[in-house]
Design an enzyme around this catalytic site. Structure first.
Site, PDB file in Angstrom:
ATOM      1  CE1 TYR A   1      31.858  26.760   7.781  1.00  0.00           C
ATOM      2  CE2 TYR A   1      31.307  27.070   5.479  1.00  0.00           C
ATOM      3  CZ  TYR A   1      31.232  27.489   6.791  1.00  0.00           C
ATOM      4  OH  TYR A   1      30.538  28.633   7.114  1.00  0.00           O
TER       5      TYR A   1
ATOM      6  CD  GLN B   1      27.916  33.675   5.583  1.00  0.00           C
ATOM      7  OE1 GLN B   1      27.802  32.523   5.994  1.00  0.00           O
ATOM      8  NE2 GLN B   1      28.696  33.991   4.542  1.00  0.00           N
TER       9      GLN B   1
ATOM     10  CE1 TYR C   1      25.461  31.247  11.168  1.00  0.00           C
ATOM     11  CE2 TYR C   1      26.348  33.296  10.281  1.00  0.00           C
ATOM     12  CZ  TYR C   1      26.205  32.402  11.329  1.00  0.00           C
ATOM     13  OH  TYR C   1      26.806  32.672  12.554  1.00  0.00           O
TER      14      TYR C   1
ATOM     15  NE  ARG D   1      23.881  26.140  12.579  1.00  0.00           N
ATOM     16  CZ  ARG D   1      25.070  26.494  13.015  1.00  0.00           C
ATOM     17  NH1 ARG D   1      25.935  25.556  13.381  1.00  0.00           N
ATOM     18  NH2 ARG D   1      25.414  27.749  13.099  1.00  0.00           N
TER      19      ARG D   1
ATOM     20  NE  ARG E   1      24.580  16.347   5.830  1.00  0.00           N
ATOM     21  CZ  ARG E   1      25.311  15.791   6.780  1.00  0.00           C
ATOM     22  NH1 ARG E   1      26.001  14.710   6.520  1.00  0.00           N
ATOM     23  NH2 ARG E   1      25.341  16.295   7.984  1.00  0.00           N
TER      24      ARG E   1
END
Length: 327
Positions: A57, A192, A220, A225, A296
């Site tokens: 990442y 995951q 996840y 997203r 974020r």
């Protein structure tokens, strides 16, 4: 916040876990580092004690930001989950199984899956340095690597547990056969995997296996997203180098819009956002241990944590289930 034990370990993780993929910047159209650190701080203040990151990442940036954000924090009260097995530069560049081309500053960077013992040891030391810690709570294979025997990878993680470098071993994106092979060598703490209202494939075999073998499931992309927030149907735009420009194309937009239209009045009645409703629904599904949610900035982090305050009635669960039959 609610805390759940991860599989066969003594780790108690926050049900909403901070997902640190986006703060790495690459594939997400960049980032603002101060906002990212503030998001981590806000998450911790809201009771989110668990952070999931990876070397890939941001090509190390995500781990560095996590390490920076945790300076001065009580390390024993925060659980760091990271990964290994994606390589793109240095001595291991080009080794293993080719995965895809990532992009950085307009340049294509070939990424390979490589989970050899030597690479695991190398990556863990690099991660510990970036994270500014001397142990990792959960180390995970990022993606299966066909070039390395699974038992070699698992033996290396067992050795790291014995050394105290990691507290528990997990995997990501493993199918049923890969899980069965891995567990001949080590008792895995978790798998995951992607899981959302739009992607429930793990319910067929992965979840039952995990339940039978006391293995945690880390979900996840529960919001796909950002798609399930609904904001991309209401004028929100993406940077040109954001991978979601292509990612969203796998879904039937009209069906997703119809689902969001079903969710909106339920969320409005509770005075919560659609994303909070979706996150809470995900945490309530059988076999799901923790749910990753990226943020974020501090506002998004507070909203994600607030999902745990949402109550969904049996009748509302049935309404949602009916809407999901379209997928």
């Amino acid at each position: 916040m609610e805390y759940r034990q991860l599989g066969n370990t003594g780790l108690a993780l926050s049900t909403i876990t901070y997902g640190a993929f986006a703060i790495g910047g690459n594939m997400w159209g960049g980032n603002e580092q101060n906002d990212s650190i503030n998001a981590i701080h806000a998450s911790i203040e809201q009771g989110v004690t668990t952070i999931d990151t990876a070397p890939f990442y941001g090509f190390g940036l995500s781990e560095e930001l996590v390490g920076k954000a945790l300076v001065g924090k009580d390390r024993s009260k925060v659980q760091i989950l990271t990964k290994f097995g994606l390589v793109w530069d240095g001595s291991n560049a080009g080794k293993g199984t080719y995965f895809f081309d990532a992009e950085e500053n307009g340049k294509a960077i070939p990424v390979y899956k490589y989970t050899s013992k030597a690479n695991i040891i190398k990556e863990v030391e690099e991660s510990l340095t970036r994270l500014r810690t001397d142990y990792i709570d959960l180390l995970q294979v990022h993606w299966p690597d066909e070039s390395t025997p699974i038992d070699e990878t698992m033996e290396a993680m067992a050795s790291l547990i014995a050394q105290g470098k990691i507290r528990a071993a997990g995997v990501c994106n493993y199918d049923l056969q890969q899980l069965q092979t891995a567990e001949k060598t080590i008792a895995l703490a978790s798998n995951q995997v992607p899981y959302s209202m739009l992607n429930r494939g793990i319910e067929q075999a992965i979840v039952p296996y995990a339940q039978q073998h006391n293995m945690g499931i880390i979900a996840y992309s529960p919001l796909e997203r950002g798609l399930l927030t609904g904001k991309y149907f209401n004028g929100a735009t993406l940077a040109n180098n954001d991978h979601r420009n292509g990612y969203f194309g796998q879904f039937d937009a009209e069906k997703v819009k119809a689902l969001i239209a079903t969710l909106q009045p339920i969320a409005a009645n509770k005075q919560v956002s659609v994303s909070q409703l979706v996150l809470r629904w995900t945490t309530l599904q059988p076999g799901i241990t923790i749910v990753l949610a990226g943020a974020r900035n501090a506002q998004q982090a507070v909203e994600n944590a607030g999902a745990m305050n949402v109550t969904i009635t049996n009748e509302e669960m049935q309404i949602i289930a009916q809407a999901l039959r379209a997928f």
